[in-house]
Design an enzyme around this catalytic site. Structure first.
Site, PDB file in Angstrom:
ATOM      1  N   SER A 230     109.663  50.397  66.118  1.00 52.64           N
ATOM      2  CA  SER A 230     109.221  50.294  64.731  1.00 52.64           C
ATOM      3  C   SER A 230     110.401  50.598  63.811  1.00 52.64           C
ATOM      4  O   SER A 230     111.439  49.952  63.914  1.00 52.64           O
ATOM      5  CB  SER A 230     108.023  51.213  64.487  1.00 52.64           C
ATOM      6  OG  SER A 230     107.404  50.933  63.246  1.00 52.64           O
ATOM      7  N   GLU A 341     100.945  42.986  66.856  1.00 53.02           N
ATOM      8  CA  GLU A 341     101.489  44.172  66.199  1.00 53.02           C
ATOM      9  C   GLU A 341     100.544  44.731  65.131  1.00 53.02           C
ATOM     10  O   GLU A 341     100.392  45.944  64.970  1.00 53.02           O
ATOM     11  CB  GLU A 341     102.840  43.840  65.555  1.00 53.02           C
ATOM     12  CG  GLU A 341     103.926  43.465  66.538  1.00 53.02           C
ATOM     13  CD  GLU A 341     104.617  44.676  67.141  1.00 53.02           C
ATOM     14  OE1 GLU A 341     104.218  45.811  66.832  1.00 53.02           O
ATOM     15  OE2 GLU A 341     105.565  44.473  67.929  1.00 53.02           O
ATOM     16  N   HIS A 455     100.852  47.438  67.924  1.00 49.66           N
ATOM     17  CA  HIS A 455     102.035  48.202  67.548  1.00 49.66           C
ATOM     18  C   HIS A 455     102.022  49.586  68.197  1.00 49.66           C
ATOM     19  O   HIS A 455     101.077  50.344  68.040  1.00 49.66           O
ATOM     20  CB  HIS A 455     102.052  48.344  66.024  1.00 49.66           C
ATOM     21  CG  HIS A 455     103.346  48.802  65.444  1.00 49.66           C
ATOM     22  ND1 HIS A 455     104.472  48.013  65.423  1.00 49.66           N
ATOM     23  CD2 HIS A 455     103.700  49.964  64.841  1.00 49.66           C
ATOM     24  CE1 HIS A 455     105.452  48.655  64.824  1.00 49.66           C
ATOM     25  NE2 HIS A 455     105.015  49.851  64.464  1.00 49.66           N
TER      26      HIS A 455
END
Length: 533
Positions: A230, A341, A455
């Protein structure tokens, strides 16, 4: 293609003894000429290593020695707030290194690390394979945590599993939010000079500490991999294009980090910084006033997540521009995403993001075409006509429900296709690139499966496999082996699972018991459609 999309926090599972002698000898016959260290043992039974700043006593956990809470820079407090990191002060005797240092100040979150928090937070942790006699020359993996540059901390990532396979793992804190990324004219070292990106400066200071000290823990300072997920993956890309990071690492791993490739110009960031100064009670716009604002106010009022700033020093151009021009460190790269995600942000949090800010959906996704198109327009910042074209590419009738349709299209626009573009930019410059997509749709997130790999879903596979099924644990072991092999050699491929470098199409699909190379990634994510828009 929307390359300003911004990610949020990673959402995964998350006394001094007498100084003993430490023997250092020159290593021979290693590719990097790494120094060979012999671990000493203190009266309390923990290993002792002497760094440039002083001696540390850690602890042994199974096959790994842990050294926690090591200061790599001076506390950035008082007059050092919003200044480049300064060297840490040395100490005499043996410093206890069995407890984490404080995490950097951040807003309360169910996804952030436990306390304590402190502005004095520039600490790192080292996880090294345990050895009682000579050791040295092991590859080094430096983990940069995610969290939107506003939250999370190094203590949330246990490096023991990766280190057990022979890699020295370093996890680092760096300044976050306003303390790490505020740009303001009063904070520049000279009029018109650079301001902001202090968190990226911290990361570079940690890498310089690694260069000076990691051989004492058995690592090879000339074989360093930087890795992150991330905002940590975005940070890896930032260091790849930053002049200040040249020579500090030899490989890079980018996990879900290609969502924010356009950084703000300095003038834009400084204008936002001036508005922030007024909001925290500094209408005089002076550095002296800002340096006296309580940390709690800085954290509470810095609500916008930002992708860094083109300050002319740490970042001389946007990340995407530098990559497209070939102006980046030519090191082997692993780059990848998860299947969907955005799902955790919409299904899990009821939010998606666009243009650098967290925003609510235009309306709850109720399955109607009108709501669907309105949410697309708001999430991606596009006009109604473009939203209608996107909705036609991702018709509601093709998906189980509106949430899945919406999250997949936003993921394609903001993560999947930018990742493909980064693969192409880097591979065409002769850099070995290994692309992946994490496709275990049964991966647990927040203690349950959301039905699509989202994610942060891959993080337990690297750091906390105890939450996984037997088949998932096998995938986790394979992934850790691949990551460690890449850190050691620059090539994650093995005879058991060949992982060829990216040639424009080849992407490894990571699935329990079924991982394989695929060639339909661009078509599956409709990247031609997004590139044309």
């Amino acid at each position: 293609m929307n390359t300003t999309h911004w990610g949020r926090a990673r959402l995964a599972a998350s006394c001094c003894a007498a100084l003993a002698a430490l023997t250092l000898a020159a290593a021979s016959g290693t590719a990097a000429n790494a120094r060979t260290a012999v671990a000493a043992w203190g009266s309390a039974g923990g290993p002792i290593v002497t760094t440039d700043d002083g001696a540390l006593q850690g602890a042994t956990a199974g096959a790994v020695d842990e050294f926690l809470g090591i200061p790599y820079a001076a506390p950035p407090v008082g007059n050092l707030r919003w200044r480049p990191p300064r060297p840490a002060a040395g100490w005499t005797g043996v410093r206890d290194a069995t407890a984490f240092g404080p995490s950097c100040p951040q807003a309360p979150s169910p996804f952030g690390p436990p306390g304590p928090f402190s502005e004095d937070c520039l600490y790192l942790n080292v996880y090294a394979p345990a050895a009682r006699t000579g050791f040295g020359g092991r590859p080094v993996l430096v983990w940069i945590h995610g969290g939107g540059l506003v939250q999370d901390g190094a203590r949330d990532y246990d490096g023991t599993k990766l280190a057990a396979d022979g890699v020295v793992v370093v996890t680092i804190n760096y300044r976050l939010g306003a303390l790490g990324f505020l740009a303001h004219p009063a904070l520049a070292a000279r009029p018109g000079g650079a301001a902001g990106n202090y968190g990226l400066m911290d990361q570079q200071a940690a890498l310089r500490w690694v260069q000076r000290n990691i051989a004492r823990f058995g690592g090879d300072q000339d074989n360093v991999t930087i890795a992150g997920q991330s905002a940590g993956g975005l940070s890896v890309l930032a260091q790849m294009v930053s002049p200040g990071a040249r020579g500090l690492f030899q490989r890079a791993i980018v996990q879900s980090g290609t969502f924010a490739l356009n950084q703000r110009p300095l003038a834009t960031a400084e204008a936002a910084g001036q508005a922030f100064a007024t909001a925290v009670g500094c209408p005089d716009q002076t550095a002296a006033c800002l340096r006296h604002v309580p940390v709690s106010d800085l954290v509470a009022k810095f609500g916008v997540e930002i992708p860094g700033v083109v300050d002319g020093s740490v970042l001389t151009q946007p990340i995407g521009t530098a990559l497209a021009r070939g102006q980046f460190a030519r090191v082997p790269v692993i780059n990848g995403i998860t299947h969907d995600e955005e799902l955790i942000f919409v299904a899990g949090l009821g939010l998606t993001v666009s243009q650098g800010t967290n925003i609510p959906l235009a309306a709850p996704l109720d399955g109607s075409q009108a709501t669907y198109q309105a949410d697309i327009a708001q999430a991606l910042g596009v006009p109604a006509a473009r939203a209608a074209a996107i909705a036609a590419q991702y018709p509601l009738s093709a998906y189980p429900n509106a949430v899945v349709a919406f999250t997949l299209l936003v993921s394609d626009a903001s993560f999947a296709c930018p990742a493909l573009q980064v693969d192409r930019w880097t591979a065409t410059r002769g850099v070995p690139v290994y692309a992946y997509q994490f496709n275990d749709d049964n991966a647990p997130v927040l203690g349950k499966s959301l039905g699509l790999a989202t994610h942060g879903a891959e993080l337990p596979y690297l750091f906390d496999p105890n939450t996984l099924s037997a088949d998932q644990q096998a995938l986790a072991a394979s992934m850790r082996t691949d990551w460690d092999r890449f850190a050691a050699t620059g090539n994650p491929s093995s005879s058991a699972l060949p992982w060829p470098s990216f040639d424009g199409t080849r992407v490894l699909s990571l699935v329990p018991l079924q991982s394989q190379v695929t060639t339909d990634y661009a078509a599956a994510h409709r990247c031609s459609f997004w590139a044309a828009g």
